[in-house]
Design a protein around this motif. Structure first.
Motif, PDB file in Angstrom:
ATOM      1  N   MET A   1       0.823  -1.185   0.000  1.00 29.72           N
ATOM      2  CA  MET A   1       0.000   0.000   0.000  1.00 29.72           C
ATOM      3  C   MET A   1       0.869   1.252   0.000  1.00 29.72           C
ATOM      4  SD  MET A   1      -3.538  -0.927   0.657  1.00 29.72           S
ATOM      5  CE  MET A   1      -3.487  -1.144  -1.051  1.00 29.72           C
ATOM      6  N   GLY A   2       2.098   1.157   0.470  1.00 26.36           N
ATOM      7  CA  GLY A   2       3.022   2.274   0.378  1.00 26.36           C
ATOM      8  C   GLY A   2       3.027   3.230   1.547  1.00 26.36           C
ATOM      9  N   ALA A  45      -1.607 -12.166  -2.596  1.00 26.49           N
ATOM     10  CA  ALA A  45      -0.443 -11.377  -2.183  1.00 26.49           C
ATOM     11  C   ALA A  45      -0.827  -9.919  -1.937  1.00 26.49           C
ATOM     12  CB  ALA A  45       0.665 -11.470  -3.222  1.00 26.49           C
ATOM     13  N   ASP A  46      -1.668  -9.371  -2.810  1.00 27.30           N
ATOM     14  CA  ASP A  46      -2.108  -7.990  -2.637  1.00 27.30           C
ATOM     15  C   ASP A  46      -2.956  -7.849  -1.379  1.00 27.30           C
ATOM     16  OD1 ASP A  46      -0.837  -7.165  -4.965  1.00 27.30           O
ATOM     17  OD2 ASP A  46      -2.624  -7.484  -6.193  1.00 27.30           O
ATOM     18  N   PHE A  47      -3.849  -8.815  -1.145  1.00 29.94           N
ATOM     19  CA  PHE A  47      -4.678  -8.755   0.049  1.00 29.94           C
ATOM     20  C   PHE A  47      -3.820  -8.894   1.295  1.00 29.94           C
ATOM     21  CE2 PHE A  47      -7.268 -10.351   3.487  1.00 29.94           C
ATOM     22  CZ  PHE A  47      -8.274  -9.387   3.504  1.00 29.94           C
ATOM     23  N   ARG A  48      -2.816  -9.752   1.244  1.00 26.71           N
ATOM     24  CA  ARG A  48      -1.904  -9.927   2.392  1.00 26.71           C
ATOM     25  C   ARG A  48      -1.205  -8.609   2.706  1.00 26.71           C
ATOM     26  NH1 ARG A  48       3.114 -12.055   4.176  1.00 26.71           N
ATOM     27  NH2 ARG A  48       2.844 -13.774   5.644  1.00 26.71           N
ATOM     28  N   ASP A  49      -0.771  -7.890   1.676  1.00 27.73           N
ATOM     29  CA  ASP A  49      -0.157  -6.566   1.876  1.00 27.73           C
ATOM     30  C   ASP A  49      -1.154  -5.598   2.513  1.00 27.73           C
ATOM     31  OD1 ASP A  49       2.227  -7.439   0.784  1.00 27.73           O
ATOM     32  OD2 ASP A  49       1.861  -6.515  -1.181  1.00 27.73           O
ATOM     33  N   ILE A 119      -6.337 -19.490   5.244  1.00 33.92           N
ATOM     34  CA  ILE A 119      -6.367 -19.803   3.814  1.00 33.92           C
ATOM     35  C   ILE A 119      -5.766 -21.187   3.550  1.00 33.92           C
ATOM     36  CG2 ILE A 119      -5.438 -19.143   1.552  1.00 33.92           C
ATOM     37  CD1 ILE A 119      -5.625 -16.184   2.596  1.00 33.92           C
ATOM     38  N   ASP A 120      -4.631 -21.467   4.195  1.00 33.91           N
ATOM     39  CA  ASP A 120      -3.907 -22.719   3.940  1.00 33.91           C
ATOM     40  C   ASP A 120      -4.534 -23.942   4.601  1.00 33.91           C
ATOM     41  OD1 ASP A 120      -2.110 -21.214   2.497  1.00 33.91           O
ATOM     42  OD2 ASP A 120      -0.574 -21.181   4.065  1.00 33.91           O
ATOM     43  N   CYS A 121      -5.295 -23.729   5.662  1.00 33.75           N
ATOM     44  CA  CYS A 121      -5.872 -24.855   6.398  1.00 33.75           C
ATOM     45  C   CYS A 121      -7.358 -24.607   6.641  1.00 33.75           C
ATOM     46  CB  CYS A 121      -5.126 -25.045   7.723  1.00 33.75           C
ATOM     47  SG  CYS A 121      -5.631 -26.518   8.626  1.00 33.75           S
TER      48      CYS A 121
END
Length: 150
Positions: A1-2, A45-49, A119-121
Motif C-alpha cells: 500500500m506504500g 499477495a495484494d490482500f496480504r499486503d 487460507i492454507d488450512c
C-alpha cells in the motif's frame, strides 16, 4: 500500500503515490472509483499486503502490537468476505475468552499467520500441530475450536 513512515498516518506523498498507482487524477475519478473498491478483487499477495497495512495503520505510537479487543474488531472488518464466518466467530471468541495474558496484545506475525493459516488450512480437523510451524497462538486457537466441537 506504500504507507510506511508513521503508524496511523498517511503523508501527503504517500497519498499522492497511492492515487497515482490507482490512476486517480482528480476528485471525480476518486469518487468514480470508490464504489468499486471491494477487497474481494485483490489477489492473495495484494490482500496480504493490505492486511499487513491494516495492522500497521492501527499501531499507536511506538507500540509493535495491537490490543486484542482492537484485533477482534479488525479481523471482522478485514476478513469478513475472505474467511468463513464460523472461523472468524471462533477466533474472536477464542481471543475474547482466553485467560492467557500473552494474547492480550497481538503481534504482526500472529496477525499475518492467522490470515495465512485460515487460507492454507480450511479444515481444522486435518491440522497437525506436531508437523506444523505456526505460532503457538494458532495451536491454541485450534485446540479451542476443536474443544468447542466436542
Amino acid at each position: 500500500m506504500g504507507a510506511n513512515s508513521k503508524p496511523a498516518q498517511i503523508s501527503r506523498e504517500e497519498w499522492m503515490s497511492g492515487c497515482q498507482k490507482l490512476g486517480l487524477g482528480d476528485i471525480n475519478s476518486f469518487k468514480a472509483l470508490l464504489p468499486s473498491l471491494e477487497l474481494g478483487f485483490m489477489e492473495r499477495a495484494d490482500f496480504r499486503d493490505f492486511f499487513k497495512f491494516c495492522f500497521k495503520f492501527n499501531l499507536e505510537g511506538t507500540q509493535k502490537t495491537l490490543d486484542k479487543d482492537l484485533v477482534v474488531c479488525l479481523v471482522d472488518i478485514t476478513l469478513k468476505e475472505r474467511i468463513a464466518g464460523d472461523r472468524l466467530a471462533n477466533f474472536k471468541e477464542f481471543l475474547n475468552t482466553t485467560k492467557d495474558v500473552s494474547y492480550d496484545r497481538i503481534t504482526l506475525d500472529q496477525w499475518i499467520s492467522f490470515l495465512d493459516f485460515s487460507i492454507d488450512c480450511p479444515d481444522l480437523s486435518v491440522y497437525d500441530e506436531d508437523s506444523s510451524a505456526w505460532p503457538v497462538l494458532i495451536d491454541d486457537y485450534v485446540d479451542f475450536s476443536n474443544g468447542m466441537k466436542m
